[in-house]
Motif scaffolding. Structure first.
Motif, short mmCIF file in Angstrom:
data_model
loop_
_atom_site.label_atom_id
_atom_site.label_comp_id
_atom_site.label_asym_id
_atom_site.label_seq_id
_atom_site.Cartn_x
_atom_site.Cartn_y
_atom_site.Cartn_z
N ASP A 4 0.86 -1.18 0.00
CA ASP A 4 0.00 0.00 0.00
C ASP A 4 0.90 1.24 0.00
O ASP A 4 1.39 1.67 1.04
N PHE A 5 1.14 1.79 -1.18
CA PHE A 5 2.03 2.94 -1.32
C PHE A 5 1.39 4.24 -0.84
O PHE A 5 2.09 5.21 -0.58
N PHE A 8 2.79 5.81 2.29
CA PHE A 8 4.12 6.41 2.11
C PHE A 8 3.99 7.76 1.41
O PHE A 8 4.66 8.73 1.80
N ASP A 9 3.12 7.83 0.40
CA ASP A 9 2.89 9.09 -0.29
C ASP A 9 2.30 10.14 0.65
O ASP A 9 2.66 11.32 0.59
N ALA A 10 1.40 9.71 1.52
CA ALA A 10 0.73 10.63 2.45
C ALA A 10 1.71 11.18 3.50
O ALA A 10 1.48 12.25 4.06
N ALA A 11 2.79 10.46 3.74
CA ALA A 11 3.74 10.86 4.79
C ALA A 11 4.73 11.92 4.33
O ALA A 11 5.47 12.46 5.14
#
Length: 154
Positions: A4-5, A8-11
């Motif tokens: 679930d990328f 990571f993108d949201a971080a």
């Protein structure tokens, strides 16, 4: 198993990261050239290969002095799943045992089964970690990339 990328993108700020990636310098490390080096053993283990279907003897060395001080060199040997009649699992394991014997440890390298061999390698690593340095001959593209010339007690 899918990753679930989105978390990571949201971080991170992906637009800023994209700019940083575009501006980042290319890694300019050159390969460590073949030669004699004084090294320490930083890691030594039996582990899975990247594909996860074979076992491999893996050693990571740190160069201690000279122009390449603090750079790493590696020795990896697949010890399971060898299918060539010219290079069998037994020959691979024997080559590792022969290499380990050069360390002159109190633990005698031997193969009973893979689990026991992994424990033996760990015991040898624990004996030599931070207690010896080696003079080695390094040949990066060779089948035996690291040959032990001499063992020095610290």
């Amino acid at each position: 198993m899918a990753i679930d990328f989105s978390k990571f993108d949201a971080a991170v700020d992906t637009a800023a990261l994209q700019k940083d990636v575009n501006d980042a310098k290319v890694n300019e490390f050159e390969d460590v050239p073949d030669g004699k080096y004084i090294v320490s053993i930083e890691k030594m283990e039996i582990k899975l290969t990247k594909t996860g279907d074979k076992l491999m003897f893996a050693v990571q060395f740190k160069i201690k002095e000279g122009e390449y001080a603090n750079r790493m060199i590696f020795f990896n040997r697949v010890i399971s799943g060898n299918t060539s009649p010219k290079w069998t699992n037994a020959q691979a394991i024997k080559s590792v045992i022969t290499w380990l014997s050069e360390l002159e440890t109190e633990v005698e390298p031997e193969f009973i089964n893979y689990e026991d061999f992994a424990d033996c390698v760990l015991d040898i690593f624990q004996e030599v970690q931070n207690t010896v340095e080696l003079e080695v001959q390094y040949k990066g593209d060779a089948f035996n990339p690291v040959t032990i010339n001499e063992v020095f007690d610290l």
